[in-house]
Design an enzyme around this catalytic site. Sequence first.
Site, PDB file in Angstrom:
ATOM      1  N   ALA A   1      57.663  84.137 -14.991  1.00  0.00           N
ATOM      2  CA  ALA A   1      58.322  84.281 -13.685  1.00  0.00           C
ATOM      3  C   ALA A   1      59.664  84.969 -13.865  1.00  0.00           C
ATOM      4  O   ALA A   1      59.969  85.488 -14.936  1.00  0.00           O
ATOM      5  CB  ALA A   1      58.487  82.907 -13.040  1.00  0.00           C
ATOM      6  N   ASN A   2      60.467  85.001 -12.818  1.00  0.00           N
ATOM      7  CA  ASN A   2      61.813  85.579 -12.897  1.00  0.00           C
ATOM      8  C   ASN A   2      62.752  84.718 -12.051  1.00  0.00           C
ATOM      9  O   ASN A   2      62.328  83.757 -11.424  1.00  0.00           O
ATOM     10  CB  ASN A   2      61.787  87.037 -12.438  1.00  0.00           C
ATOM     11  CG  ASN A   2      61.342  87.154 -11.006  1.00  0.00           C
ATOM     12  OD1 ASN A   2      62.000  86.652 -10.102  1.00  0.00           O
ATOM     13  ND2 ASN A   2      60.197  87.780 -10.770  1.00  0.00           N
ATOM     14  N   ARG A   3      64.023  85.100 -11.995  1.00  0.00           N
ATOM     15  CA  ARG A   3      65.046  84.223 -11.423  1.00  0.00           C
ATOM     16  C   ARG A   3      65.280  84.398  -9.923  1.00  0.00           C
ATOM     17  O   ARG A   3      66.291  83.940  -9.414  1.00  0.00           O
ATOM     18  CB  ARG A   3      66.373  84.424 -12.149  1.00  0.00           C
ATOM     19  CG  ARG A   3      66.367  83.958 -13.568  1.00  0.00           C
ATOM     20  CD  ARG A   3      67.767  83.914 -14.140  1.00  0.00           C
ATOM     21  NE  ARG A   3      67.749  83.743 -15.585  1.00  0.00           N
ATOM     22  CZ  ARG A   3      67.538  82.564 -16.173  1.00  0.00           C
ATOM     23  NH1 ARG A   3      67.365  81.479 -15.445  1.00  0.00           N
ATOM     24  NH2 ARG A   3      67.516  82.486 -17.487  1.00  0.00           N
ATOM     25  N   SER A   4      64.397  85.070  -9.195  1.00  0.00           N
ATOM     26  CA  SER A   4      64.629  85.238  -7.758  1.00  0.00           C
ATOM     27  C   SER A   4      64.663  83.896  -7.028  1.00  0.00           C
ATOM     28  O   SER A   4      63.785  83.052  -7.226  1.00  0.00           O
ATOM     29  CB  SER A   4      63.513  86.098  -7.157  1.00  0.00           C
ATOM     30  OG  SER A   4      63.591  86.076  -5.750  1.00  0.00           O
TER      31      SER A   4
ATOM     32  N   ALA B   1      60.893  89.735  -5.676  1.00  0.00           N
ATOM     33  CA  ALA B   1      61.079  90.181  -7.065  1.00  0.00           C
ATOM     34  C   ALA B   1      59.717  90.045  -7.749  1.00  0.00           C
ATOM     35  O   ALA B   1      59.414  89.023  -8.373  1.00  0.00           O
ATOM     36  CB  ALA B   1      62.130  89.331  -7.749  1.00  0.00           C
TER      37      ALA B   1
END
Length: 226
Positions: free
Chosen positions: A33-36, A99
Site C-alpha cells: 500500500a502507500n501513505r494516502s 494514490a
Amino acid sequence: ALLSPGAQPLAGKHALVTAGPTHEPIDPVRYIANRSSGKQGYAIAAALAVLGARVTLVSGPVGLPDPRGVTVVRVESAREMLAACEAALPADIAVMAAAVADWRVAREATQKLKKTPGAAAPTLEMALNPDILATLSHHASRPGLVVGFAAETEAVVEHATAKRLRKGCDWIVANDVSGDVMGGDRNTIHLVTAAGVEDWPELPKAAVAERLAARIAGAVAPPPPG
Ligand code: CTP
Ligand code: CA
C-alpha cells in the site's frame, strides 16, 4: 466569480471521484500500500455535492466516514478501482485523487506464504497496474472534464505539465509534497490547464476542495450571460 451561498451550479451533473490508497494483495493476509490518507479526495467529493452534483466516490481503504450526500463505492486494489470507475460512467466530471499503486504483485498467493526454516526470503515479482486516469481520459464515454492529481517533490509544475499531456486529462492538480504534507491537513496547489498554470496559496485541504469545486463549476456549468 464568487458563488452565492446555497447556489447549486452542478445540479444535474454526475461527478466521479477517486480517493485513498489501493491495497495490492500478496497473499490472503498481506498487501502492498502507500501513505494516502484519502482526506483530499473525500473533501473534493463533499464540496462537489455541496454544489449540487450527484457524486460517486470510489474509495480505497481509508478510515474516513462517508461524506454527506455522496455515494461511496469501497474497493481495495487498483483493478477493482478501475472496474468501479467504469461501472459508474457516464459522468460529466472525473476527479482522480486516489494514490493508485503503480504496481501489484504479479501472482497473488491463494494461501498464506509460510516461513520454511533455513529457506531464503521470498522474492515478489511485480506487474504494472492499469492507469485509471489515462483509461478514463481515452474512454469511449470520456467525462467532459477529467482532472488528475500529481504529487511531486521537485520541478512540480514541469512534471505536472508533462503528466497532463501524457495522461490525456484536461487539468492536473499539482501538489507540492516537498514538505511534510502526507496525511496532513494543508496543501500547496498549482492548477495546470491547457491555458497555463494557476499558483494557489497554501490552504487547508477543505479550502483546496472548495476552490477546486468552484473552479469545476465555472468550467462545466458557466453562469448564463447577463
Ligand atoms: N493514476 C491512476 N492510475 C494509476 C496511477 C495513477 O489513475 N495506476 C492517477 C492518480 O490518481 C493521479 C494521476 O494519475 O490523478 C497521477 O498519479 P501519479 O502517481 O502522480 O503519476 P504516475 O503516472 O503514476 O507517475 P509517477 O508515480 O511515476 O510520478
Ligand atoms: Ca504513481
